[in-house]
Design a protein around this motif. Sequence first.
Motif, mmCIF file in Angstrom:
data_model
loop_
_atom_site.group_PDB
_atom_site.id
_atom_site.type_symbol
_atom_site.label_atom_id
_atom_site.label_comp_id
_atom_site.label_asym_id
_atom_site.label_seq_id
_atom_site.Cartn_x
_atom_site.Cartn_y
_atom_site.Cartn_z
ATOM 1 N N TYR A 60 0.866 -1.191 0.000
ATOM 2 C CA TYR A 60 0.000 0.000 0.000
ATOM 3 C C TYR A 60 0.896 1.233 0.000
ATOM 4 O O TYR A 60 1.999 1.194 0.546
ATOM 5 N N LEU A 120 -12.085 -5.499 -8.775
ATOM 6 C CA LEU A 120 -11.796 -4.072 -8.646
ATOM 7 C C LEU A 120 -11.308 -3.476 -9.955
ATOM 8 O O LEU A 120 -10.703 -2.422 -9.945
ATOM 9 N N THR A 122 -10.158 -1.546 -12.944
ATOM 10 C CA THR A 122 -10.167 -0.087 -12.900
ATOM 11 C C THR A 122 -10.105 0.566 -14.278
ATOM 12 O O THR A 122 -9.936 1.760 -14.373
ATOM 13 N N ILE A 128 -20.233 4.476 -10.172
ATOM 14 C CA ILE A 128 -20.015 3.847 -8.875
ATOM 15 C C ILE A 128 -21.084 2.783 -8.671
ATOM 16 O O ILE A 128 -22.241 2.975 -9.004
ATOM 17 N N ARG A 129 -20.665 1.655 -8.116
ATOM 18 C CA ARG A 129 -21.634 0.594 -7.843
ATOM 19 C C ARG A 129 -22.080 0.718 -6.399
ATOM 20 O O ARG A 129 -21.268 0.647 -5.484
ATOM 21 N N LEU A 130 -23.341 0.896 -6.201
ATOM 22 C CA LEU A 130 -23.861 0.924 -4.833
ATOM 23 C C LEU A 130 -24.108 -0.515 -4.428
ATOM 24 O O LEU A 130 -24.941 -1.198 -5.002
ATOM 25 N N ALA A 154 -14.642 -2.072 7.013
ATOM 26 C CA ALA A 154 -13.892 -2.280 5.777
ATOM 27 C C ALA A 154 -12.394 -2.117 6.000
ATOM 28 O O ALA A 154 -11.591 -2.449 5.146
ATOM 29 N N PHE A 155 -12.029 -1.580 7.163
ATOM 30 C CA PHE A 155 -10.614 -1.360 7.452
ATOM 31 C C PHE A 155 -10.288 -1.968 8.806
ATOM 32 O O PHE A 155 -11.075 -1.835 9.744
ATOM 33 N N ILE A 179 -6.954 -6.564 -3.597
ATOM 34 C CA ILE A 179 -6.634 -5.237 -4.143
ATOM 35 C C ILE A 179 -5.724 -5.387 -5.355
ATOM 36 O O ILE A 179 -4.962 -6.336 -5.436
ATOM 37 N N PHE B 108 -16.336 11.387 0.611
ATOM 38 C CA PHE B 108 -16.995 10.865 -0.587
ATOM 39 C C PHE B 108 -16.730 11.777 -1.788
ATOM 40 O O PHE B 108 -16.375 11.304 -2.877
ATOM 41 N N LYS B 138 -6.392 1.856 -6.728
ATOM 42 C CA LYS B 138 -7.015 0.738 -6.010
ATOM 43 C C LYS B 138 -7.415 1.156 -4.600
ATOM 44 O O LYS B 138 -8.439 0.725 -4.073
ATOM 45 N N GLU B 139 -6.564 1.981 -3.993
ATOM 46 C CA GLU B 139 -6.864 2.448 -2.634
ATOM 47 C C GLU B 139 -8.081 3.373 -2.650
ATOM 48 O O GLU B 139 -8.969 3.275 -1.793
ATOM 49 N N ALA B 141 -10.538 3.389 -4.624
ATOM 50 C CA ALA B 141 -11.793 2.651 -4.843
ATOM 51 C C ALA B 141 -12.377 2.191 -3.509
ATOM 52 O O ALA B 141 -13.588 2.263 -3.288
ATOM 53 N N TYR B 142 -11.522 1.736 -2.596
ATOM 54 C CA TYR B 142 -11.996 1.351 -1.267
ATOM 55 C C TYR B 142 -12.486 2.564 -0.479
ATOM 56 O O TYR B 142 -13.479 2.498 0.243
ATOM 57 N N HIS B 143 -11.770 3.667 -0.602
ATOM 58 C CA HIS B 143 -12.180 4.879 0.117
ATOM 59 C C HIS B 143 -13.563 5.338 -0.350
ATOM 60 O O HIS B 143 -14.415 5.726 0.448
ATOM 61 N N GLN B 144 -13.761 5.291 -1.665
ATOM 62 C CA GLN B 144 -15.031 5.760 -2.204
ATOM 63 C C GLN B 144 -16.189 4.869 -1.750
ATOM 64 O O GLN B 144 -17.239 5.353 -1.341
ATOM 65 N N GLN B 145 -15.970 3.563 -1.812
ATOM 66 C CA GLN B 145 -17.026 2.637 -1.409
ATOM 67 C C GLN B 145 -17.406 2.860 0.058
ATOM 68 O O GLN B 145 -18.585 2.884 0.421
ATOM 69 N N HIS B 146 -16.394 3.028 0.890
ATOM 70 C CA HIS B 146 -16.620 3.215 2.319
ATOM 71 C C HIS B 146 -17.382 4.513 2.597
ATOM 72 O O HIS B 146 -18.342 4.538 3.373
ATOM 73 N N ALA B 148 -19.229 6.268 0.462
ATOM 74 C CA ALA B 148 -20.575 6.222 -0.119
ATOM 75 C C ALA B 148 -21.523 5.469 0.813
ATOM 76 O O ALA B 148 -22.677 5.865 1.016
ATOM 77 N N ASP B 149 -21.022 4.400 1.408
ATOM 78 C CA ASP B 149 -21.800 3.602 2.351
ATOM 79 C C ASP B 149 -22.319 4.488 3.494
ATOM 80 O O ASP B 149 -23.492 4.438 3.871
#
Lengths: 179, 258
Positions: A60, A120, A122, A128-130, A154-155, A179, B108, B138-139, B141-146, B148-149
Amino acid sequence: MSPAERGPACGRLEAAWEVLRQIPDPEVPVISLCELGIVRDLRLLEDGAEGLEVVLTPTYSGCPATELIQDDVRAALAAFGEVRITLQRAPAWTTDWISEEGRRKLKDYGIAPPGPANALATGGVQPIRLVHRAALTKLACPRCGSEQTEKLSAFGSTACKALYRCLSCREPFEHFKPI
Amino acid sequence: MSQQSINVGASPQVQYLLRLGDSCLVLAQRISEWSGHAPILEEDLALSNMALDLLGQARGLLTHAARLDGQGHDEDQLAFLRDERQYLNPVLMELPRGDFAFTVLRNFAVSTWLLLLWRRLEGSSDAELAAIAGKAVKEAAYHQQHAADWVLRLGDGTEESSARMRAALGTLWPYCNELFDSDAVDAAAAAQGLGPDWATLKEDWRAQFFEVLAEAGLELPKDSAYQSQGRRGIHSEHMGHMLATMQYLQRAYPGGVW
């Protein structure tokens, strides 16, 4: 086949690979750096100096273990002479590079291993997928195997993991995120 | 004892990199203010992790910018020794963290924007920038999903949570214009293939942002004529205070290390 499994002909390199394969990941010490897939290459120094060049790809962008990993590699290979470490960003590390053996060890350790990372994908601009929670793929509990699990966060304790709990055996567990 | 400030050169390439790198750095600083203070432990972890991702992205970008700037500075010096006017992030990033509703809505808005930007930057003519983007996409994408939730849960939640989201939207909305500002720096970047003119991200961003707002039951905001100027170094009153906290150690103890 990952570079770690290629088995270079040169005995000196082979011996160095053998050492590298023993270095644990500092955050998830049950698997090695090679099984994690971050050791991308190992070569003899080209300018004739006595030593090795190790090519590492960080997991990361902000992984705080990056420096520690470099120190561990340097220390472990010190007997081979000078150790130069090259950080290679591209292609970006993906959990698809975690070896089968690495996945098995993660599961035995109680961390649900990642599924394929292509979910994922890209390429291009996508809407965006809800994703509603109920529709998320069920993740099997690494302890009892039940698919009655739910995501808590999620984290997790590190950027690469998410927190789950098993509704059958009631144990919390971590999931190595694809990822 | 205190440390002299440094400046960077006016090269459009360096400015373009710093606008993005400073965005990641300043938002990382704001999000990290939640460490130890988030409403629940899981969010404390999530926010700290996202701040760490952003900080890592900022580090890559600032290291690269410092090298191109050619004055022998490193990323730490750029982060800790530049004054307010030398910072080039949009004002949106530096606004105080606010309540949890404001934090998730800003996350968001910014993660949606960054994701669009990183995707375009994967094809940059600058190989280092493309490599940083390849990881960051890639990172993000996770931030956005979180994020948005959370926008959905709070916007479509209780009377209180929905009121907080509406208030957050009212505060944040005028500052979003700057994410699509365009000037000579963008034109130069687009011409060199370094990266897109930010204005070209606007349509996709609005489509995604509005889709989630609508799903969350939040009324779409009216467009605002306000244009903040952080990208040119003109910041809000909050920026100096934030930097005072962020830079204190390196200013008071120059070169101090762990």
